[in-house]
Design a protein around this motif. Sequence first.
Motif, PDB file in Angstrom:
ATOM      1  N   THR B 146      12.074  -8.117   1.889  1.00 54.85           N
ATOM      2  CA  THR B 146      13.230  -8.592   1.140  1.00 54.85           C
ATOM      3  C   THR B 146      14.513  -8.106   1.815  1.00 54.85           C
ATOM      4  O   THR B 146      14.591  -6.958   2.272  1.00 54.85           O
ATOM      5  N   HIS B 178       7.287 -12.213   2.462  1.00 57.33           N
ATOM      6  CA  HIS B 178       8.312 -11.187   2.270  1.00 57.33           C
ATOM      7  C   HIS B 178       7.868 -10.227   1.187  1.00 57.33           C
ATOM      8  O   HIS B 178       7.661 -10.620   0.039  1.00 57.33           O
ATOM      9  N   GLU B 179       7.743  -8.983   1.552  1.00 57.49           N
ATOM     10  CA  GLU B 179       7.341  -7.957   0.604  1.00 57.49           C
ATOM     11  C   GLU B 179       8.552  -7.079   0.270  1.00 57.49           C
ATOM     12  O   GLU B 179       9.520  -7.040   1.026  1.00 57.49           O
ATOM     13  N   TYR B 185      12.513  -2.304  -5.997  1.00 61.28           N
ATOM     14  CA  TYR B 185      12.310  -2.393  -7.445  1.00 61.28           C
ATOM     15  C   TYR B 185      12.787  -1.127  -8.157  1.00 61.28           C
ATOM     16  O   TYR B 185      12.289  -0.800  -9.230  1.00 61.28           O
ATOM     17  N   VAL B 189       9.436   2.635  -8.511  1.00 60.46           N
ATOM     18  CA  VAL B 189       8.335   1.853  -7.952  1.00 60.46           C
ATOM     19  C   VAL B 189       8.252   2.105  -6.448  1.00 60.46           C
ATOM     20  O   VAL B 189       9.207   1.849  -5.723  1.00 60.46           O
ATOM     21  N   LEU B 194       2.665  -0.806  -3.454  1.00 59.21           N
ATOM     22  CA  LEU B 194       2.431  -2.210  -3.793  1.00 59.21           C
ATOM     23  C   LEU B 194       1.841  -2.953  -2.600  1.00 59.21           C
ATOM     24  O   LEU B 194       0.886  -3.726  -2.734  1.00 59.21           O
ATOM     25  N   GLN B 197      -1.719  -1.961  -1.954  1.00 59.24           N
ATOM     26  CA  GLN B 197      -2.637  -2.563  -2.928  1.00 59.24           C
ATOM     27  C   GLN B 197      -2.926  -4.024  -2.581  1.00 59.24           C
ATOM     28  O   GLN B 197      -4.081  -4.463  -2.599  1.00 59.24           O
ATOM     29  N   ARG B 198      -1.884  -4.758  -2.251  1.00 59.03           N
ATOM     30  CA  ARG B 198      -2.080  -6.183  -1.968  1.00 59.03           C
ATOM     31  C   ARG B 198      -2.922  -6.394  -0.720  1.00 59.03           C
ATOM     32  O   ARG B 198      -3.769  -7.289  -0.666  1.00 59.03           O
ATOM     33  N   SER B 200      -5.118  -4.387   0.489  1.00 62.18           N
ATOM     34  CA  SER B 200      -6.487  -3.901   0.289  1.00 62.18           C
ATOM     35  C   SER B 200      -7.284  -4.788  -0.648  1.00 62.18           C
ATOM     36  O   SER B 200      -8.488  -4.621  -0.786  1.00 62.18           O
ATOM     37  N   ASP B 201      -6.635  -5.700  -1.298  1.00 54.73           N
ATOM     38  CA  ASP B 201      -7.270  -6.555  -2.297  1.00 54.73           C
ATOM     39  C   ASP B 201      -7.619  -7.892  -1.652  1.00 54.73           C
ATOM     40  O   ASP B 201      -6.734  -8.655  -1.289  1.00 54.73           O
ATOM     41  N   PRO B 202      -8.897  -8.187  -1.506  1.00 51.39           N
ATOM     42  CA  PRO B 202      -9.258  -9.442  -0.834  1.00 51.39           C
ATOM     43  C   PRO B 202      -8.949 -10.695  -1.657  1.00 51.39           C
ATOM     44  O   PRO B 202      -9.194 -11.794  -1.189  1.00 51.39           O
ATOM     45  N   SER B 203      -8.443 -10.523  -2.848  1.00 45.32           N
ATOM     46  CA  SER B 203      -8.079 -11.709  -3.649  1.00 45.32           C
ATOM     47  C   SER B 203      -6.585 -11.753  -3.959  1.00 45.32           C
ATOM     48  O   SER B 203      -6.163 -12.435  -4.874  1.00 45.32           O
ATOM     49  N   SER B 204      -5.792 -11.029  -3.195  1.00 44.42           N
ATOM     50  CA  SER B 204      -4.363 -10.981  -3.518  1.00 44.42           C
ATOM     51  C   SER B 204      -3.626 -12.222  -3.041  1.00 44.42           C
ATOM     52  O   SER B 204      -2.479 -12.448  -3.414  1.00 44.42           O
ATOM     53  N   GLY B 205      -4.256 -12.995  -2.188  1.00 49.64           N
ATOM     54  CA  GLY B 205      -3.562 -14.162  -1.634  1.00 49.64           C
ATOM     55  C   GLY B 205      -2.701 -13.820  -0.432  1.00 49.64           C
ATOM     56  O   GLY B 205      -2.114 -14.712   0.179  1.00 49.64           O
ATOM     57  N   ASP B 207      -2.602 -12.951   3.212  1.00 47.44           N
ATOM     58  CA  ASP B 207      -3.519 -12.999   4.341  1.00 47.44           C
ATOM     59  C   ASP B 207      -3.357 -11.764   5.227  1.00 47.44           C
ATOM     60  O   ASP B 207      -2.308 -11.121   5.235  1.00 47.44           O
TER      61      ASP B 207
END
Lengths: 434, 434, 434, 434
Positions: B146, B178-179, B185, B189, B194, B197-198, B200-205, B207
């Motif tokens: 950002t 863009h993270e 935040y 935060v 954040l 986490q994203r 490491s999460d294979p379903s975060s969308g 890539d």
Amino acid sequence: MITRPKPSGRIPDRSIYERRESAVRSYARSMPRQFGRAEGVWMHDDQGGRYLDFLSGCSTLNYGHNHPILKQALLDYIGGDGIAHGLDLHTNAKKDFLDAFEALILQPRALDYRVMFTGPTGTNAVEAAIKLARKVTGREMVIAFTNGFHGMTLGALACTGNAAKRGGAGVPLSHVAHEPYDGYYGPDVDTADLLEQRLSDPSSGLDAPAAILVETVQGEGGLNAASPDWLRRIADIAKAHGALLIVDDIQAGCGRTGGFFSFEEMGFTPDIVTLAKSLSGLGLPFALTLLRPEFDQWSPGEHNGTFRGNNHAFVTATAALRHFWSSEAFQRDVRRRGDMLEARLAGIAAEYGFEVRGRGMMRGVNTGSGDLAGAVTTACFDAGLIIETSGAHDEVIKVLAPLTIDDATLAVGLDILETKIREAMADDYAVAAE
Amino acid sequence: MITRPKPSGRIPDRSIYERRESAVRSYARSMPRQFGRAEGVWMHDDQGGRYLDFLSGCSTLNYGHNHPILKQALLDYIGGDGIAHGLDLHTNAKKDFLDAFEALILQPRALDYRVMFTGPTGTNAVEAAIKLARKVTGREMVIAFTNGFHGMTLGALACTGNAAKRGGAGVPLSHVAHEPYDGYYGPDVDTADLLEQRLSDPSSGLDAPAAILVETVQGEGGLNAASPDWLRRIADIAKAHGALLIVDDIQAGCGRTGGFFSFEEMGFTPDIVTLAKSLSGLGLPFALTLLRPEFDQWSPGEHNGTFRGNNHAFVTATAALRHFWSSEAFQRDVRRRGDMLEARLAGIAAEYGFEVRGRGMMRGVNTGSGDLAGAVTTACFDAGLIIETSGAHDEVIKVLAPLTIDDATLAVGLDILETKIREAMADDYAVAAE
Amino acid sequence: MITRPKPSGRIPDRSIYERRESAVRSYARSMPRQFGRAEGVWMHDDQGGRYLDFLSGCSTLNYGHNHPILKQALLDYIGGDGIAHGLDLHTNAKKDFLDAFEALILQPRALDYRVMFTGPTGTNAVEAAIKLARKVTGREMVIAFTNGFHGMTLGALACTGNAAKRGGAGVPLSHVAHEPYDGYYGPDVDTADLLEQRLSDPSSGLDAPAAILVETVQGEGGLNAASPDWLRRIADIAKAHGALLIVDDIQAGCGRTGGFFSFEEMGFTPDIVTLAKSLSGLGLPFALTLLRPEFDQWSPGEHNGTFRGNNHAFVTATAALRHFWSSEAFQRDVRRRGDMLEARLAGIAAEYGFEVRGRGMMRGVNTGSGDLAGAVTTACFDAGLIIETSGAHDEVIKVLAPLTIDDATLAVGLDILETKIREAMADDYAVAAE
Amino acid sequence: MITRPKPSGRIPDRSIYERRESAVRSYARSMPRQFGRAEGVWMHDDQGGRYLDFLSGCSTLNYGHNHPILKQALLDYIGGDGIAHGLDLHTNAKKDFLDAFEALILQPRALDYRVMFTGPTGTNAVEAAIKLARKVTGREMVIAFTNGFHGMTLGALACTGNAAKRGGAGVPLSHVAHEPYDGYYGPDVDTADLLEQRLSDPSSGLDAPAAILVETVQGEGGLNAASPDWLRRIADIAKAHGALLIVDDIQAGCGRTGGFFSFEEMGFTPDIVTLAKSLSGLGLPFALTLLRPEFDQWSPGEHNGTFRGNNHAFVTATAALRHFWSSEAFQRDVRRRGDMLEARLAGIAAEYGFEVRGRGMMRGVNTGSGDLAGAVTTACFDAGLIIETSGAHDEVIKVLAPLTIDDATLAVGLDILETKIREAMADDYAVAAE
């Protein structure tokens, strides 16, 4: 007249390049010397070698190296603490350039363009051009052509045809369709007809274009020169289908083909024109995008860049415009010399079944073989002539001598080229005869 | 000490700009003067006005305008017909630069990088960096942040956060996520958490990324300075997830934050670094991309560009490296002056509830209002101080004085700034009281 | 023999459609009736009208409506509480289908394919095909053809040529190049040569393709039938350039052109084949993608979908395979009837200078005018004949009668068509004569 | 009450699947039986095994298998030669469905939607929804959420979070940003705030969205249920930022969470809703997209598909609407049973520190381990209970029993589940104790 590059007794330490310069370097590989100074058509290495420059920075040095008038203008400017960097602030140097460009280039040609100072690289000028075309038309697809070369940043690279360059992107290159250039499918197929058919067919899969982006002579693509008829057709097609016509004149402009623009006297006016390379005259980074006023729909700063007003380049560009473009003499000279060049190349080509390509002083010989062309240019370099290849398979030997070269020196360079072609062909026959 | 810009009796003809310069021009609108010469911290317009430069070409003139040592080196080089343009051929000037960069920058910092000479614009250096990261990893997605700003060509623009700049693309900008930047935040935060986490999460969308591209201080984005802890976390996350860490040091590098690189002594080493702006020292177009040798996987010419070896810039850059970076003195001075700057800004900020932002001599005051900040900078310009805003809403007044400014002159400029802030705030109260 | 649709005394309330059905509905506009039941070649509306169906659900009802054998098989299955939905679990119905498909389709044709049950729509089968081709080759670009139609989801839509359909995407459609189909540039230009040239040219701008996606007859695109020679060339080109050949046989397969596959006996074997439409025989949603075993490189569930095993469709498809494809009789019949159809259409076409298009029982007449073709099909509908147009300008009247139609009824329908063409042409002359 | 699946004396030949079915098959691997018939909550394999179905076709069989009323309606329709396939022509079956849907679903809920019959797969309904949102807004970017699942065709897949599914695309998935779902960063971070901040920040890099696409309960993503507050916030954010709110109710709709729509009584109305899975009631392929009339801006046929009016599904869907949705009884029953289910799962979860997830009869237990959850579901299957996992790591055991299950049978299934969890945990302790 040529001073053969002398093998020095002592081999200088070149390890810094291996150690510190990226593997991406290219010309330094085929011309493994270190150069120190240059003037006019001559470059000098640090071991006493002298080289005739038939590459001219890929048409960046149309007025030769360190032209004394341009050089003096720059020395005076720097000596007087002229602004070197001022973002896009107004400066005396910018005003002088705009005044000269208007008076010496635009007005005599009855052209009405706004000047956009983009980042000082050709690719940036192309990016600005296609951005604007997309903004103005609200469309996304750009039509470029087979063998076109427009730069290496992502937007311009998508318009570039070369697979090795494209592969470097690492992402798919989108929003561009490559259509066949003039003559791509041989003399019997009119590729403007093909384009017209596809754009007129609502089921062709070719989306309505924001722009048609074209070089009048494809410098990197092998010196393919489009015919004026074909270019007019493309201009008409662009207009009929609501697309802006962008002429990328980065390599062919600034006098290389005879006129200041490569499309002069062809009967059409592009909506956008990109210029770079020889614009500064001295080889300084400088690029601009010319826009028809009705398409100058930019918001302030919508496209920007730190070096978008290179004042040193303004100074040398202005000097070049005044010196070379105040009368017809220079252009007449270039055309005459271009004819001479064509005649010489045609002679060589006829002998070996090669094909002469190009226009003005942007000419070359298609040898049909990248190996052959590479062997010739390597041999030329060893003989003191800097010359390079282009084309999809590097099969075209291209002559990009300074436009200011005198006839005798041009002949010297062409003699070397002819000799090296003969030797290479003889070697080939020898090999074939074994 | 400041010479107020004098209203000239005769208003010069400026119609050429309206007639011929594209509407895209920006700084020339808020600073409607025409400048002629400059030296050190001072710029002079063509009507006798003198301006203290707290913009420094957006950090392109860290050593001030026309520094005499750099200027003399360039005059000597040009006078001696040094190579101005040679594509990427080896030249004496290139060798000298590489030698100096290795000896004065890399070795003292125990950094092992290859130098890639990209087209001489920051955006080109960024394009090269992300191309290479995609090639090396075989992945396509790049993580940017950002408020990040990385350039205006299509690949770099996709990494840029600003909506107005992005909108200029005319096509959707892809292959970049863009993270949230450090602190985005609020203080509670941890945005590195954040991101971790994203990824490491294979379903975060999100890539798997080719690269994480970060500025240590966001120059255009409002002078947000990331903490060393956060940057180390980002570096660790990049490594853990197989992405290359790219630090875009175009604005924050070359001494602006104290060290040559903005990430020095933070405990991590980027895989790729981009530099431009103040690299030449004199404001000449120059950019490079530094690569860890193991990632220097380019094919020859896979990324190229006509002006990729700007020899004039090599000359001034080498002079700058030798003059400013041969000892610790300059860096100590910058740090000391940065502290002084911070103290002054903190004083102003405390009074009005503003927030001081940035690091080293890359600092500013977040006024919380683009209107307010704009009123202040306009008033400063009228008083002879060139200063600009940044941030998503242009709400941050940024002080980018030359690093070479003397303490007294710095104080003079800050006095003007303080006065104009006071006046603007008083006006505000007056308005509010009505 | 045709029962003219009777104007009913009472106009039924159709307001529910205006009130509740999306504006996207299409056929219901040109055929504004409400249908209740259908058998064989006949459809019945709710007001006593009877219609001969020369549309057959765009080739989805090759065996006519509610074929008694298929219908009985389904009634028995449902009556016996056969599994209706089981995701992709094995069921008796799936096993029976696979057994029949192997024994009756694959083995007699010496084809070795794996069967992938995709979501039960043609577009899903195409999406699966191009996903797999991209995975297998590691490439991203797919070559599709002018006038091709492959579906409406984003991946398949990118392969579709029609501008109006493409425009619905709302995003640029990427990673696909549309090349000219057989005959696209007239009889003198061999478009396979053009494709070969572009793929062999490393500077053509056409990236190395993951797949070439082709219909042997372009159903929606105007019944253009590629020659076997051209298709073999395309197959050879795909192989030579490392691309998978995908034949989209969704409309032309399942007997429409004579054989079960439209490419039979042409001397090449596609790497991937998509089937849908008439596969279930009864018009139930069903689609599949056939894969050469060496390319079946899917991970489990890598492409999935809730309805990917439509057991009702398995049941009717198996019944259809057993009834129609156990002997040569059906195919011989279709071919004979196709010849009869061609002869009739050729007669009409010759009279008016129209062009007959297509192959087998997938034929039509190119009237050269969408207005004319639309006037004819509207008049046919009023006379009790359901028939539609296709082509870029809806200029081709297409005859897609059930393959099971008896010769006499086929003749009845063609009589109506011929009459309505004559009337329309007479009207035209009348108009022209005014 | 459960009939244990009996090991048959004779192992049937299953080689056809290895030989002919693509490796993409998935459920058939974890449940290696061949099923023949099913009724209500029971499935029967071809060797006499009987299974209680707690998967229900991933919520496609909310009314159980072959519900007698739906089945009889379909048998009658087929027996009477009702139209099976008619593209999107009006049919009696379509009219009945629209009438019932309006009277029983829309009017009682004061909802005003147009019904778009898309291709009969959920992914097609999602593709249509995002196409339309892009068309209506003229924007390209869609916001989807972490762990969201929306389908496998290219447009819907871009909205899906799962990396393995995404990887199957073979091209980068663009024009979608994944934002954190409710609770994604734990209870202390309000992700609606994060989204609001990013959309309000013109430098966040998040482009203005065409749509926000959300599931109220993420079925595939691990049964994460968003709070009504959060969903209302998302609805408000969509409206404030000019984006359409799309609720993907494919898995959570049709009664699964209590009401017909999962968002009922939450205080907001989506602009677009997608439905599929249990819509037909019998498990037949059927999908639709509901549109607010003001957004029904489709051109005729702009999105189409061969099977977009599945008349068999109209018939069973109408029967289901009439039978289950004419009174409140069914919904009350589902809610009551959902509470019962929650209580049972909470009991198990409390014992082992698991977390109960979901809403209504769409519930599950997050075991925190994919290995554990997989061991449990495998053991359940061996004991005659069909049950599956979901979530990023397949760590959530999900109970998707038919909504029509009687309380006693629900208890039987939950007993098996509880037993198998206990056994698996005991095994774990045993392993851990070794």
